[in-house]
Structures are given as C-alpha cells and as structure tokens.
Design an enzyme around this catalytic site. Structure first.
Site, PDB file in Angstrom:
ATOM      1  CG  HIS A  71      -0.462  19.613 -23.200  1.00  0.00           C
ATOM      2  ND1 HIS A  71      -1.236  19.868 -22.090  1.00  0.00           N
ATOM      3  CD2 HIS A  71      -0.687  18.319 -23.538  1.00  0.00           C
ATOM      4  CE1 HIS A  71      -1.899  18.764 -21.775  1.00  0.00           C
ATOM      5  NE2 HIS A  71      -1.593  17.812 -22.634  1.00  0.00           N
ATOM      6  CG  HIS A  73      -1.840  15.862 -25.825  1.00  0.00           C
ATOM      7  ND1 HIS A  73      -1.220  15.328 -24.725  1.00  0.00           N
ATOM      8  CD2 HIS A  73      -1.051  15.583 -26.886  1.00  0.00           C
ATOM      9  CE1 HIS A  73      -0.088  14.745 -25.111  1.00  0.00           C
ATOM     10  NE2 HIS A  73       0.037  14.890 -26.430  1.00  0.00           N
ATOM     11  CG  ASP A  75      -6.966  15.530 -23.209  1.00  0.00           C
ATOM     12  OD1 ASP A  75      -5.994  15.633 -23.974  1.00  0.00           O
ATOM     13  OD2 ASP A  75      -6.838  15.228 -21.993  1.00  0.00           O
ATOM     14  CG  HIS A  76      -5.234  19.443 -22.310  1.00  0.00           C
ATOM     15  ND1 HIS A  76      -5.103  19.734 -20.976  1.00  0.00           N
ATOM     16  CD2 HIS A  76      -5.118  18.093 -22.425  1.00  0.00           C
ATOM     17  CE1 HIS A  76      -4.906  18.589 -20.301  1.00  0.00           C
ATOM     18  NE2 HIS A  76      -4.905  17.593 -21.156  1.00  0.00           N
ATOM     19  CG  HIS A 129       2.213  15.220 -21.249  1.00  0.00           C
ATOM     20  ND1 HIS A 129       1.793  13.925 -21.068  1.00  0.00           N
ATOM     21  CD2 HIS A 129       1.169  15.868 -21.825  1.00  0.00           C
ATOM     22  CE1 HIS A 129       0.542  13.804 -21.514  1.00  0.00           C
ATOM     23  NE2 HIS A 129       0.150  14.964 -21.987  1.00  0.00           N
ATOM     24  CG  ASP A 148      -2.352  16.338 -19.370  1.00  0.00           C
ATOM     25  OD1 ASP A 148      -3.137  16.834 -18.536  1.00  0.00           O
ATOM     26  OD2 ASP A 148      -2.738  15.737 -20.392  1.00  0.00           O
ATOM     27  CG  HIS A 186      -6.264  14.464 -17.050  1.00  0.00           C
ATOM     28  ND1 HIS A 186      -7.252  13.989 -17.882  1.00  0.00           N
ATOM     29  CD2 HIS A 186      -5.333  15.028 -17.859  1.00  0.00           C
ATOM     30  CE1 HIS A 186      -6.931  14.237 -19.147  1.00  0.00           C
ATOM     31  NE2 HIS A 186      -5.759  14.877 -19.160  1.00  0.00           N
TER      32      HIS A 186
HETATM   33 FE    FE Z   1      -4.721  15.471 -20.991  1.00  0.00          FE
HETATM   34 ZN    ZN Z   2      -1.943  15.660 -22.543  1.00  0.00          ZN
END
Ligand code: FE
Ligand code: ZN
Length: 270
Positions: A71, A73, A75-76, A129, A148, A186
């Site tokens: 996805h 975001h 942090d990915h 999400h 996530d 995570h």
């Molecule tokens: Fe994340």
């Molecule tokens: Zn995420």
C-alpha cells in the site's frame, strides 16, 4: 472467499523452496526479502528504508529484482527510488494508488498474477486500511504478505475504507489454508495481544501466544511469521463470531462485521 484465493495452480516448479529473510526497518516496520536460488531472482515486500534492506541484500549476496508494495503509505514505499536506482528492480504495487507509489512500474489489481522464479504470486485486494491495499499470496510456498491489513493478534486502522469493507478483507484472509504463514508490516504483536486479552480473557490459545510473544521479544526475536491457523485461534479481529467476545461487547445476533467494527473502535482508543 474470493475465487482466486486459495486456488493453487500448479507451478512449473511445485514446492519450490525460497529463502525468506525478515528485515527490520525504522522503529517497528518489517520488510521481507525472498530469493529463488535457481533463477537468482530476489523479491522485497515493502520498502520502508534503504539502509537495512541494502545491507541484508549485500550480506546475502542477492541482487534485487522485484519490489512488491502492499500500500501507498510512506513507511512502505520510502526506499522505492533508491532501490530501483541501485538494483534496477521492477516496482509492483496497487494500480489504484499509482500516483502515490514512487517508481511504480507495474500496477496490479485483485486476481492478477506475478511470475517469480517459476512460481506464481497471487494479488488479493484487501481494502480497508487503504482502499488500494493488496496482499501477496504464494500458495505453493504457503506464504501470505498482509502489509498493514492483518497483523499478528491485530489489524490495521481503517483509514480509507469502512468496517464492513475491512471485515470482508480479513474474512477472505482467514479462509486461506491454515498452514499458510503470514508476514505483516509491523511488529505490533505485544500491544495487540494486550488488547486481545481485554476482549477475550479466557481464550487459552491467546494466553499462551501472548506468553510466547513476550519471550520472543525478550530474546530479541520477531513474533512473525505466524500461521493463519494460529491467528484464527487468537486474533480477536478474525474472531467476531467468538461467544466470549460477543459477551464482553454485549453484541449478540448481529453480523460479524458489526462486531469487528466495535472491536476496531475499541482498539483505536486502547
Ligand atoms: Fe505501516
Ligand atoms: Zn499503512
């Protein structure tokens, strides 16, 4: 369950054994590398940070060929450009979020298949999400990458979808074969477990899993991968049909997605 999930099409090399390595990134993110010794191909699932992924590749002596993004975001996807520049890897991710995924080469959607080392990776849409979120499922290797959407003992926050949408995604994942190993985005397992015990305190499998998680973390070890079968016995977000959870929430005679939604809301304030 969607038609394509769990349908194991014979691969050219059934039972092909890939080498899987978990890479810790940032504070609590996981990326996963896997390598096919025969074809020499190496894939990465999610790109949270360049340094640790690059170091793991160098240590293993692997050249990155595929980056699979779950996805959009930050942090990915943060390391997409740097990894592509260094290794020339192909970046694959949800077409729905093309504009938000740096360096995206191939946009994918539910039901698409990605060829990797003589095996096939199925793309499963798991909205909730984010609306474009996808999971990657390898039925021959019995592995699923859930990003996530599904965490061990928990699930992601509902940022773009609604509870009913997210529940359908989780319900599809819980119908994968029980011996499928799940890798998530995570290390949130202990906090998730502490919450889970507040809504299903008498679940013996959950009590044992939380003890195991505390021990693993004390040893400096990751709590994933974990089997879908184990998650079905312990993860409250896969258990809205549990009598104990329904008692604790005082929600009887309603659809699973409503119980799921109430659980998610409780967790948001936990
Ligand atoms: Fe994340
Ligand atoms: Zn995420």
């Amino acid at each position: 369950m969607k038609a394509n999930a769990g349908v194991c099409e014979p691969a050219a090399e059934p039972q092909s054994k890939f080498d899987f390595r978990l890479v810790r990134c940032r504070t609590d993110n996981y990326a996963v590398l896997f390598h096919d010794p025969e074809s020499g191909e190496t894939a990465l699932v999610d790109a949270p940070e360049f340094g640790p992924v690059d170091a793991a590749l160098q240590e293993a002596g692997w050249t990155l060929t595929h980056v699979l993004i779950t996805h959009h975001h930050a942090d990915h996807v943060a390391a997409n450009e740097e990894l592509k520049a260094k290794y020339g890897a192909t970046i694959i991710g949800p077409e729905k979020n093309r504009g938000q995924i740096p360096g995206l080469d191939r946009g994918v959607k539910d039901g698409d298949k990605i060829t990797f080392g003589g095996d096939v990776i199925d793309v499963l849409a798991v909205p909730g999400h984010t609306l474009g979120h996808v999971a990657y499922y390898m039925c021959n290797s019995k592995v699923v990458f859930t990003g996530d959407t599904l965490f061990s003992l928990g699930c992601g926050r509902i940022f773009e979808g609604d509870a009913e949408t997210m529940w359908h995604s989780l319900d599809m994942l819980r119908h994968l074969p029980e011996d499928t190993l799940m890798y998530c985005g995570h290390e949130y397992t202990l906090n998730n477990g502490e919450f889970a015990l507040t809504v299903e305190p008498r679940n013996k499998d959950l009590q044992r899993r939380v003890e195991e998680v505390r021990w693993l973390l004390r040893e400096g070890r990751p709590t994933i991968p974990v089997s879908i079968g184990q998650e079905k016995k312990t993860n409250p977000f896969l258990r809205p049909d549990s009598a104990e959870i329904r008692d604790v929430l005082d929600m009887h005679g309603v659809e699973n997605w409503r119980v799921f939604g109430a659980l998610r809301e409780r967790k948001d304030h936990f």
